[in-house]
Design a protein around this motif. Structure first.
Motif, PDB file in Angstrom:
ATOM      1  N   ALA A 139      32.860 -12.935  27.560  1.00 25.79           N
ATOM      2  CA  ALA A 139      33.892 -13.269  28.545  1.00 25.79           C
ATOM      3  C   ALA A 139      35.236 -12.768  28.038  1.00 25.79           C
ATOM      4  O   ALA A 139      35.557 -12.914  26.852  1.00 25.79           O
ATOM      5  CB  ALA A 139      33.936 -14.762  28.793  1.00 25.79           C
ATOM      6  N   THR A 140      36.004 -12.178  28.934  1.00 24.39           N
ATOM      7  CA  THR A 140      37.360 -11.709  28.629  1.00 24.39           C
ATOM      8  C   THR A 140      38.313 -12.373  29.614  1.00 24.39           C
ATOM      9  O   THR A 140      38.179 -12.204  30.831  1.00 24.39           O
ATOM     10  CB  THR A 140      37.468 -10.185  28.754  1.00 24.39           C
ATOM     11  OG1 THR A 140      36.512  -9.554  27.901  1.00 24.39           O
ATOM     12  CG2 THR A 140      38.868  -9.710  28.382  1.00 24.39           C
ATOM     13  N   ALA A 141      39.259 -13.134  29.114  1.00 22.95           N
ATOM     14  CA  ALA A 141      40.229 -13.830  29.963  1.00 22.95           C
ATOM     15  C   ALA A 141      41.632 -13.480  29.503  1.00 22.95           C
ATOM     16  O   ALA A 141      41.907 -13.422  28.298  1.00 22.95           O
ATOM     17  CB  ALA A 141      40.021 -15.342  29.907  1.00 22.95           C
ATOM     18  N   GLY A 142      42.515 -13.226  30.469  1.00 23.68           N
ATOM     19  CA  GLY A 142      43.870 -12.853  30.094  1.00 23.68           C
ATOM     20  C   GLY A 142      44.821 -12.928  31.264  1.00 23.68           C
ATOM     21  O   GLY A 142      44.466 -13.337  32.379  1.00 23.68           O
ATOM     22  N   VAL A 143      46.049 -12.492  31.016  1.00 19.59           N
ATOM     23  CA  VAL A 143      47.078 -12.477  32.042  1.00 19.59           C
ATOM     24  C   VAL A 143      48.010 -11.305  31.775  1.00 19.59           C
ATOM     25  O   VAL A 143      48.289 -10.975  30.613  1.00 19.59           O
ATOM     26  CB  VAL A 143      47.852 -13.811  32.091  1.00 19.59           C
ATOM     27  CG1 VAL A 143      48.563 -14.071  30.774  1.00 19.59           C
ATOM     28  CG2 VAL A 143      48.828 -13.849  33.250  1.00 19.59           C
ATOM     29  N   ARG A 144      48.463 -10.687  32.827  1.00 22.17           N
ATOM     30  CA  ARG A 144      49.407  -9.564  32.745  1.00 22.17           C
ATOM     31  C   ARG A 144      50.620  -9.881  33.607  1.00 22.17           C
ATOM     32  O   ARG A 144      50.494 -10.414  34.714  1.00 22.17           O
ATOM     33  CB  ARG A 144      48.750  -8.269  33.243  1.00 22.17           C
ATOM     34  CG  ARG A 144      49.702  -7.091  33.399  1.00 22.17           C
ATOM     35  CD  ARG A 144      48.966  -5.859  33.917  1.00 22.17           C
ATOM     36  NE  ARG A 144      49.867  -4.745  34.161  1.00 22.17           N
ATOM     37  CZ  ARG A 144      50.441  -4.473  35.334  1.00 22.17           C
ATOM     38  NH1 ARG A 144      50.180  -5.252  36.393  1.00 22.17           N
ATOM     39  NH2 ARG A 144      51.255  -3.451  35.471  1.00 22.17           N
ATOM     40  N   GLY A 145      51.804  -9.560  33.083  1.00 21.85           N
ATOM     41  CA  GLY A 145      53.038  -9.713  33.845  1.00 21.85           C
ATOM     42  C   GLY A 145      53.838  -8.431  33.797  1.00 21.85           C
ATOM     43  O   GLY A 145      53.929  -7.792  32.745  1.00 21.85           O
ATOM     44  N   ALA A 146      54.402  -8.032  34.911  1.00 22.13           N
ATOM     45  CA  ALA A 146      55.171  -6.788  34.967  1.00 22.13           C
ATOM     46  C   ALA A 146      56.241  -6.906  36.038  1.00 22.13           C
ATOM     47  O   ALA A 146      56.082  -7.641  37.026  1.00 22.13           O
ATOM     48  CB  ALA A 146      54.267  -5.591  35.255  1.00 22.13           C
ATOM     49  N   GLY A 147      57.345  -6.188  35.823  1.00 17.98           N
ATOM     50  CA  GLY A 147      58.407  -6.215  36.817  1.00 17.98           C
ATOM     51  C   GLY A 147      59.592  -5.366  36.408  1.00 17.98           C
ATOM     52  O   GLY A 147      59.602  -4.756  35.330  1.00 17.98           O
ATOM     53  N   THR A 148      60.590  -5.323  37.284  1.00 17.71           N
ATOM     54  CA  THR A 148      61.800  -4.545  37.034  1.00 17.71           C
ATOM     55  C   THR A 148      63.031  -5.327  37.474  1.00 17.71           C
ATOM     56  O   THR A 148      62.964  -6.190  38.357  1.00 17.71           O
ATOM     57  CB  THR A 148      61.766  -3.205  37.795  1.00 17.71           C
ATOM     58  OG1 THR A 148      61.596  -3.456  39.203  1.00 17.71           O
ATOM     59  CG2 THR A 148      60.638  -2.317  37.304  1.00 17.71           C
ATOM     60  N   PHE A 149      64.152  -5.004  36.835  1.00 14.31           N
ATOM     61  CA  PHE A 149      65.459  -5.521  37.213  1.00 14.31           C
ATOM     62  C   PHE A 149      66.346  -4.320  37.514  1.00 14.31           C
ATOM     63  O   PHE A 149      66.441  -3.391  36.704  1.00 14.31           O
ATOM     64  CB  PHE A 149      66.079  -6.337  36.082  1.00 14.31           C
ATOM     65  CG  PHE A 149      65.250  -7.519  35.656  1.00 14.31           C
ATOM     66  CD1 PHE A 149      65.429  -8.760  36.255  1.00 14.31           C
ATOM     67  CD2 PHE A 149      64.304  -7.383  34.648  1.00 14.31           C
ATOM     68  CE1 PHE A 149      64.676  -9.856  35.845  1.00 14.31           C
ATOM     69  CE2 PHE A 149      63.555  -8.472  34.232  1.00 14.31           C
ATOM     70  CZ  PHE A 149      63.736  -9.710  34.841  1.00 14.31           C
TER      71      PHE A 149
END
Length: 334
Positions: A139-149
């Motif tokens: 099992a592989t569990a994770g989270v990704r966050g991305a964005g711009t200002f």
């Protein structure tokens, strides 16, 4: 309007591979994609895609289409999506058919969007029903966050962070591994559009193989060409890192030399995450790219690449000389 059928035929071969100009065998001819997609099911923002299809999630660190490859990657899969801009997705893919001991990949992914930012949690599960040492339940569990200002003067600051852990059983070994990634970027205004990004990727490794714990992180079905240098020294992980993981600190910059020409430089510093005794320094890589746009649909790119081996690479390969590569490619979008 709510039913889409896609059939994509692909013939991938080397230039001049045929034994004669009359060779019509087309041994590499295949269906890259062949699927049915239903949208707005039951009058709601629900879609279903079934058949042979590309799967792309996040920035492709774990599941991607491998666009650099001559053939690319596709899955025999069933995919359900709920929602539109912010959405959730479920999928199951058949990786290998072996009767009752087949191999499957299951996944659930979310995409929570707010203005110029997004958060993407996910859980993936590989299941190989073989017995004993061939069995895999990971099992592989994770989270990704991305964005711009974006500032009022046109300067753009960007970020992307991702973390994932792996657990389960790989044969007789207990899986305990993780990965972490962080990238920050700046894009300036003006005709030359300067762009700079710096980041660090870390994939856990195993310094004590054979102790009944598998601590090396598998990148699953990733598009690794995008991340770990264009020389592709570390394209198959963990094989290319000898199970000792990978740390990649990189700095990339690019700017326009004219309205139709853009120059880029990528620099990587590679080390093992864990070492079994031969040192940790794998080497450094520098990639120079020159892209010239011919028209709105066509561009030409030249790449000059060099990899300078470190002590760990010299010890494992027995060679000390730098490696060089050049390529020239034409990209046509239609």
């Amino acid at each position: 309007e709510e039913t889409t059928i896609v059939v994509e035929v692909q013939d991938a071969r080397q230039w001049g591979e045929e034994t004669s100009t009359l060779d019509g065998s087309a041994e590499q001819l295949d269906f890259h994609q062949a699927y049915l997609k239903l949208d707005n099911m039951f009058g709601r923002p629900i879609s279903c895609t079934v058949g042979r299809q590309e799967l792309v999630y996040g920035s492709e660190r774990l599941i991607g289409a491998v666009g650099w490859s001559n053939t690319g990657r596709a899955f025999d899969a069933l995919r359900l999506r709920f929602g539109e801009e912010s959405h959730g997705e479920l999928f199951v893919a058949k990786l290998e058919e072996k009767g009752i001991r087949d191999r499957n990949l299951w996944g659930i992914e979310g995409h929570l969007a707010r203005e110029m930012h997004a958060v993407e949690p996910y859980v993936l599960f590989e299941h190989d029903k073989s017995m004993a040492t061939e069995r895999l339940r990971r099992a592989t569990a994770g989270v990704r966050g991305a964005g711009t200002f974006v500032t009022t003067t046109g300067h753009v600051l960007g970020y992307e962070v991702e973390g994932a852990g792996q657990a389960g059983d790989d044969g007789l070994d207990e899986v305990r591994a993780f990965m972490a990634s962080a990238r920050f970027s700046y894009e300036g205004p003006g005709w030359n559009r300067p762009y700079v990004t710096a980041g660090l990727d870390y994939l856990s490794g195993d310094a004590t193989p054979g102790d009944d714990q598998a601590k090396v992180f598998y990148t699953l079905f990733a598009t690794n060409h995008k991340f770990y240098g264009l020389m592709d020294q570390f394209i198959n992980i963990p094989r290319d890192t000898q199970g000792q993981g990978l740390s990649d600190f990189y700095l990339k910059g690019e700017l326009s030399a004219s309205e139709s020409t853009r120059l880029a430089l990528h620099i990587h510093h590679f080390t093992f995450a864990k070492s079994t005794g031969s040192g940790k320094n794998l080497g450094q890589e520098a990639d120079v790219l020159l892209t010239h746009t011919l028209n709105s649909a066509t561009s030409i790119q030249w790449g000059g690449l060099i990899f300078v081996p470190g002590d760990a690479t010299k010890a494992s390969t027995g060679g000390e000389d730098p490696a060089f590569k050049m390529y020239l490619q034409t990209v046509a979008r239609f």
